[in-house]
Write a protein that holds these residues in place. Sequence first.
Motif, PDB file in Angstrom:
ATOM      1  N   GLN A  76       5.270   6.995  -0.090  1.00  0.00           N
ATOM      2  CA  GLN A  76       5.653   6.162   1.070  1.00  0.00           C
ATOM      3  C   GLN A  76       5.019   4.734   0.824  1.00  0.00           C
ATOM      4  O   GLN A  76       3.812   4.907   0.309  1.00  0.00           O
ATOM      5  CB  GLN A  76       5.063   6.839   2.181  1.00  0.00           C
ATOM      6  CG  GLN A  76       5.927   8.167   2.593  1.00  0.00           C
ATOM      7  CD  GLN A  76       5.550   8.725   3.939  1.00  0.00           C
ATOM      8  OE1 GLN A  76       4.516   9.147   4.047  1.00  0.00           O
ATOM      9  NE2 GLN A  76       6.686   8.541   4.876  1.00  0.00           N
TER      10      GLN A  76
ATOM     11  N   PRO B 251       0.959  -1.385  -0.101  1.00  0.00           N
ATOM     12  CA  PRO B 251      -0.166   0.051   0.032  1.00  0.00           C
ATOM     13  C   PRO B 251       0.903   1.224  -0.081  1.00  0.00           C
ATOM     14  O   PRO B 251       1.821   1.190   0.823  1.00  0.00           O
ATOM     15  CB  PRO B 251      -0.810  -0.061   1.328  1.00  0.00           C
ATOM     16  CG  PRO B 251       0.032  -1.178   2.229  1.00  0.00           C
ATOM     17  CD  PRO B 251       0.570  -2.081   1.375  1.00  0.00           C
ATOM     18  N   VAL B 252       0.221   2.366  -0.642  1.00  0.00           N
ATOM     19  CA  VAL B 252       1.326   3.695  -0.865  1.00  0.00           C
ATOM     20  C   VAL B 252       0.599   4.922  -0.489  1.00  0.00           C
ATOM     21  O   VAL B 252      -0.629   4.785  -0.832  1.00  0.00           O
ATOM     22  CB  VAL B 252       1.968   3.666  -2.239  1.00  0.00           C
ATOM     23  CG1 VAL B 252       2.942   2.484  -2.610  1.00  0.00           C
ATOM     24  CG2 VAL B 252       0.769   3.754  -3.397  1.00  0.00           C
ATOM     25  N   ASP B 253       1.025   5.754  -0.261  1.00  0.00           N
ATOM     26  CA  ASP B 253       0.537   6.982  -0.040  1.00  0.00           C
ATOM     27  C   ASP B 253       1.318   7.806  -0.904  1.00  0.00           C
ATOM     28  O   ASP B 253       2.529   7.710  -0.908  1.00  0.00           O
ATOM     29  CB  ASP B 253       0.775   7.589   1.462  1.00  0.00           C
ATOM     30  CG  ASP B 253      -0.202   7.194   2.517  1.00  0.00           C
ATOM     31  OD1 ASP B 253      -1.138   6.569   1.910  1.00  0.00           O
ATOM     32  OD2 ASP B 253       0.044   7.467   3.640  1.00  0.00           O
ATOM     33  N   ILE B 254       0.576   8.776  -1.833  1.00  0.00           N
ATOM     34  CA  ILE B 254       1.635   9.608  -2.846  1.00  0.00           C
ATOM     35  C   ILE B 254       1.117  10.876  -2.637  1.00  0.00           C
ATOM     36  O   ILE B 254      -0.292  11.214  -2.619  1.00  0.00           O
ATOM     37  CB  ILE B 254       1.308   8.930  -4.171  1.00  0.00           C
ATOM     38  CG1 ILE B 254       1.929   7.513  -4.238  1.00  0.00           C
ATOM     39  CG2 ILE B 254       2.037   9.956  -5.138  1.00  0.00           C
ATOM     40  CD1 ILE B 254       1.649   7.129  -5.695  1.00  0.00           C
ATOM     41  N   TYR B 255       2.006  11.915  -2.415  1.00  0.00           N
ATOM     42  CA  TYR B 255       1.586  13.231  -2.740  1.00  0.00           C
ATOM     43  C   TYR B 255       2.537  14.240  -3.390  1.00  0.00           C
ATOM     44  O   TYR B 255       3.535  13.751  -3.506  1.00  0.00           O
ATOM     45  CB  TYR B 255       1.285  13.812  -0.998  1.00  0.00           C
ATOM     46  CG  TYR B 255       2.578  13.958  -0.142  1.00  0.00           C
ATOM     47  CD1 TYR B 255       2.560  13.134   0.669  1.00  0.00           C
ATOM     48  CD2 TYR B 255       3.281  15.115  -0.261  1.00  0.00           C
ATOM     49  CE1 TYR B 255       3.695  13.133   1.649  1.00  0.00           C
ATOM     50  CE2 TYR B 255       4.291  15.190   0.602  1.00  0.00           C
ATOM     51  CZ  TYR B 255       4.548  14.155   1.440  1.00  0.00           C
ATOM     52  OH  TYR B 255       5.709  14.210   2.358  1.00  0.00           O
ATOM     53  N   GLU B 256       2.021  15.305  -3.590  1.00  0.00           N
ATOM     54  CA  GLU B 256       2.718  16.162  -4.392  1.00  0.00           C
ATOM     55  C   GLU B 256       2.880  17.556  -3.636  1.00  0.00           C
ATOM     56  O   GLU B 256       1.967  18.232  -3.314  1.00  0.00           O
ATOM     57  CB  GLU B 256       2.194  16.316  -5.799  1.00  0.00           C
ATOM     58  CG  GLU B 256       2.862  17.171  -6.692  1.00  0.00           C
ATOM     59  CD  GLU B 256       2.408  17.480  -8.302  1.00  0.00           C
ATOM     60  OE1 GLU B 256       1.700  16.480  -8.463  1.00  0.00           O
ATOM     61  OE2 GLU B 256       3.109  17.998  -9.181  1.00  0.00           O
ATOM     62  N   ASP B 257       3.942  18.128  -3.932  1.00  0.00           N
ATOM     63  CA  ASP B 257       3.946  19.639  -3.390  1.00  0.00           C
ATOM     64  C   ASP B 257       5.111  20.199  -4.333  1.00  0.00           C
ATOM     65  O   ASP B 257       5.156  19.664  -5.458  1.00  0.00           O
ATOM     66  CB  ASP B 257       4.798  19.526  -2.208  1.00  0.00           C
ATOM     67  CG  ASP B 257       6.202  18.992  -2.009  1.00  0.00           C
ATOM     68  OD1 ASP B 257       6.659  18.782  -3.034  1.00  0.00           O
ATOM     69  OD2 ASP B 257       6.628  18.814  -0.827  1.00  0.00           O
TER      70      ASP B 257
ATOM     71  N   VAL C 192       9.067   1.197   6.163  1.00  0.00           N
ATOM     72  CA  VAL C 192       8.429   2.128   5.473  1.00  0.00           C
ATOM     73  C   VAL C 192       9.472   2.728   4.352  1.00  0.00           C
ATOM     74  O   VAL C 192      10.520   3.375   4.829  1.00  0.00           O
ATOM     75  CB  VAL C 192       7.610   3.343   6.483  1.00  0.00           C
ATOM     76  CG1 VAL C 192       7.038   4.459   5.401  1.00  0.00           C
ATOM     77  CG2 VAL C 192       6.830   2.787   7.267  1.00  0.00           C
TER      78      VAL C 192
ATOM     79  N   ASP D  89       4.566   0.743   2.603  1.00  0.00           N
ATOM     80  CA  ASP D  89       4.545  -0.109   3.604  1.00  0.00           C
ATOM     81  C   ASP D  89       5.284  -1.507   3.060  1.00  0.00           C
ATOM     82  O   ASP D  89       4.362  -2.294   2.312  1.00  0.00           O
ATOM     83  CB  ASP D  89       3.259  -0.293   4.333  1.00  0.00           C
ATOM     84  CG  ASP D  89       2.823   0.639   5.058  1.00  0.00           C
ATOM     85  OD1 ASP D  89       3.596   1.621   5.326  1.00  0.00           O
ATOM     86  OD2 ASP D  89       1.638   0.758   5.421  1.00  0.00           O
TER      87      ASP D  89
END
Lengths: 131, 147
Positions: A41, A28-34, A110, A43
């Motif tokens: 990220q 599972p992933v978290d993806i964000y953009e700035d 992580v 697991d």
Amino acid sequence: MTEKKDVKTQESKTVQQAGQDERVIRPPVDIYEDVAGITLQADMPGVPKDRLNIHVDKDMLSIAGDAFIDTPEGMDALYADVIVTRYQRSFSLSGELDGTKVDASLKDGVLTLHIPKREEHKPRKIEVRVG
Amino acid sequence: MYGTLRTFDSSLSDEFRRLEREVDQLFGSGSWPNSIRAAARGAYPPINVGSTPTQVDVYLFAAGIDQKSVDVSIQQNLLTVAGERKLEVREGVDYYRKERFDGAFRRALTLPEDVDPDKVDARYKDGVLHISIQRREAVKPRQIEIK
């Protein structure tokens, strides 16, 4: 202003090509953009640093890792949620992302990846001159 | 004749349920008997349990948790692991995916009856919490000498 950071590239040419029939865990992933780029990220519990493989090939980012579980000799499985120990997932990168400057870190299973935007794609503030 | 009301009714969630059933059949979720405390598929964190004649080993696949937030307790042969995984949520950024588990978790499992609740050892490494529970001496197989 954006300064050019000296980021480590974790490119590996030796990523193993998993067979088509081999079962893998899709972490599972978290993806964000700035403004600076994209952060991913994932697991991957049980994967030590030396069993992690991050590979960038053109616009394809692949992450793979093998979990190492310390089991006593002659252990019988009583119950198992996790029956596969290989993690694998890939993502396609769009052109404004710089795949050669991926920064990776792994802590407590992580994985954190920073993929910066190419300099020319970073947002710039356009000054308006008073005429 | 009775017409079928919902012949072609197949919503997306139905499809997922069907897929889940098929996957369960394929990968044999039936190979282990279900415990009364067994959590549904996909419960967090995933657990593996193994046994040897001298000990029972429990592995919890919980990446990125704060060891101090985890409470491991054992009562007779019932092991409970509770804790919280708090993910740092960045403000002012665009999230495209949020698949990782965030929040409180609790899992309980019944271990073999001969475990010794006084001999428990827990270690956290690479995102895996490994709990070893020794089994009682008395129940280890012993060679009986025939006189």
